[in-house]
Design an enzyme around this catalytic site. Sequence first.
Site, PDB file in Angstrom:
ATOM      1  N   ILE A  22       0.841  -1.499   0.126  1.00 17.46           N
ATOM      2  CA  ILE A  22      -0.091   0.199  -0.036  1.00 17.46           C
ATOM      3  C   ILE A  22       0.865   1.280  -0.010  1.00 17.46           C
ATOM      4  CG2 ILE A  22      -1.632   1.282   1.282  1.00 17.46           C
ATOM      5  CD1 ILE A  22      -2.872  -1.324   2.297  1.00 17.46           C
ATOM      6  N   ASP A  68      13.678   3.464  10.677  1.00 23.95           N
ATOM      7  CA  ASP A  68      12.821   2.571  11.310  1.00 23.95           C
ATOM      8  C   ASP A  68      11.940   3.644  12.102  1.00 23.95           C
ATOM      9  OD1 ASP A  68      11.657   1.002  13.410  1.00 23.95           O
ATOM     10  OD2 ASP A  68      13.448   0.072  14.102  1.00 23.95           O
ATOM     11  N   ASN A  95       2.506   5.110   6.712  1.00 26.31           N
ATOM     12  CA  ASN A  95       1.667   3.718   6.341  1.00 26.31           C
ATOM     13  C   ASN A  95       2.422   2.726   6.906  1.00 26.31           C
ATOM     14  OD1 ASN A  95       0.679   1.970   4.089  1.00 26.31           O
ATOM     15  ND2 ASN A  95       2.639   1.524   4.158  1.00 26.31           N
ATOM     16  N   ARG A 128       4.169  13.426  15.300  1.00 24.67           N
ATOM     17  CA  ARG A 128       4.524  14.797  15.865  1.00 24.67           C
ATOM     18  C   ARG A 128       5.773  15.368  15.079  1.00 24.67           C
ATOM     19  NH1 ARG A 128       8.745  14.323  21.015  1.00 24.67           N
ATOM     20  NH2 ARG A 128      10.161  13.806  19.126  1.00 24.67           N
ATOM     21  N   SER A 144      -4.976   3.935   9.885  1.00 27.91           N
ATOM     22  CA  SER A 144      -5.850   2.743  10.790  1.00 27.91           C
ATOM     23  C   SER A 144      -6.278   1.632  10.045  1.00 27.91           C
ATOM     24  CB  SER A 144      -7.163   3.711  11.467  1.00 27.91           C
ATOM     25  OG  SER A 144      -8.029   2.748  12.038  1.00 27.91           O
ATOM     26  N   SER A 145      -7.502   1.009  10.367  1.00 28.57           N
ATOM     27  CA  SER A 145      -7.774  -0.294   9.833  1.00 28.57           C
ATOM     28  C   SER A 145      -9.364  -0.223   9.964  1.00 28.57           C
ATOM     29  CB  SER A 145      -7.121  -1.454  10.363  1.00 28.57           C
ATOM     30  OG  SER A 145      -7.893  -2.749  10.086  1.00 28.57           O
ATOM     31  N   TYR A 159      -3.514  -5.995  17.111  1.00 32.89           N
ATOM     32  CA  TYR A 159      -3.333  -5.413  15.652  1.00 32.89           C
ATOM     33  C   TYR A 159      -4.600  -4.535  15.594  1.00 32.89           C
ATOM     34  CZ  TYR A 159      -3.648  -3.977  11.037  1.00 32.89           C
ATOM     35  OH  TYR A 159      -3.716  -3.244   9.927  1.00 32.89           O
ATOM     36  N   LYS A 163      -4.294  -0.148  16.018  1.00 32.31           N
ATOM     37  CA  LYS A 163      -4.957   0.477  15.125  1.00 32.31           C
ATOM     38  C   LYS A 163      -5.920   1.590  15.587  1.00 32.31           C
ATOM     39  CE  LYS A 163      -2.627  -0.468  11.446  1.00 32.31           C
ATOM     40  NZ  LYS A 163      -1.773   0.652  10.695  1.00 32.31           N
ATOM     41  N   ILE A 192      -7.053  -5.452   0.869  1.00 38.27           N
ATOM     42  CA  ILE A 192      -6.220  -5.155  -0.023  1.00 38.27           C
ATOM     43  C   ILE A 192      -5.332  -5.792  -0.745  1.00 38.27           C
ATOM     44  CG2 ILE A 192      -4.911  -2.990  -0.806  1.00 38.27           C
ATOM     45  CD1 ILE A 192      -7.601  -2.080   0.205  1.00 38.27           C
ATOM     46  N   THR A 194      -2.250  -7.050  -1.680  1.00 37.69           N
ATOM     47  CA  THR A 194      -0.893  -6.465  -1.572  1.00 37.69           C
ATOM     48  C   THR A 194      -0.063  -8.029  -1.774  1.00 37.69           C
ATOM     49  OG1 THR A 194      -0.784  -6.795   0.679  1.00 37.69           O
ATOM     50  CG2 THR A 194      -1.238  -4.596  -0.219  1.00 37.69           C
TER      51      THR A 194
END
Length: 263
Positions: A22, A68, A95, A128, A144-145, A159, A163, A192, A194
Site C-alpha cells: 500500500i 525505522d 503507512n 509529531r 488505521s484499519s 493489531y 490501530k 487490499i 498486496t
Amino acid sequence: MSVDNFRLDGKVALVTGSGRGIGAAIAIELGKRGANVVVNYSRAVAEANKVVETIIANGTKAIAIKADVGEIDQVAKMMDQAVEHFGQLDIVSSNAGLVSFGHLKDVTGDEFDRVFRVNTRGQFFVAREAYRHLSVGGRIILTSSNTASIKGVPKHAIYSGSKGAIDTFVRCMAIDAGDKKITVNAVAPGAIKTDMYAAVAREYIPGGDKFTDEQVDECAAWLSPLERVGLPADIGRVVCFLASDAAEWVSGKILGIDGGAFR
C-alpha cells in the site's frame, strides 16, 4: 471546483513504509499528481529504489530514505533529510505497520510491544515530527484499519487495538495541528491485495488455511457489494485526495476504504 484542486504540483510528500504494498502505491499515486516524494523504507531497499525509479519515470522527483519508524531519532532525522533535500515538506503519509494474529491466551508481552512499537507509538511520533517539519497548511495522513472500531475479528486484538488508538490520535491531533492549518486524517483500509494479502486474508476466514488463493479472493470479494477485492491504488487515490487542496476542510476524520464490506 477546478480539477486543479486535486493536483499536488510543487508539493513534497513523505510516505513511511513505501517500499512495497500500500505504501508504494501511495507514493506512486502522489507522484502521478505532481508531488515530489520521499520513499521511506526499513529493510526493503531494492523495492524502495524501484518505487523511486517509477516515480521519476512518471515525471517527478523522488529519493529513498532508510528509517525505522519505531525509533524516534530516526524519524526526526528522516524528516530533516527530506526538508534539506527538497527545501520543504507538505504531506506526510504514515503507512508503515505490522500485522499480528493470536488468541488472547497466547499473546506475549514481546508480541504486544512489537506491534504497538510500530503501529501506535511509531505513528504517533511520525505525526509529531510531521507537525514540526510540515509547512503551514500541510497534511498528516495516518493509517488505521476497518477492524479498529467497526468490527471485531477473532485472534486480532493486538493489531486492532494498535490501530484503534490511531482513530483517537486523529481526532485529538487535528485540534492541536489546527494552529498551523495542518489537517490530520486517517485511512482505514479493508482487504487490499498486496504481496502479503493471500496469507493474511486467510486469517480472517474461518477455515481459511484450507482455501486456495482463488477461494480467498472470492470470499473477500463477496464481502463487498462491489464484488471485488481492494487494490493498493484504491488507498493511494484516497490519500491523494486528503493531501490535496480539495480536502482543505476535511480534518479529524477516519475514512474507511473497504468497498462497503463493513457497513
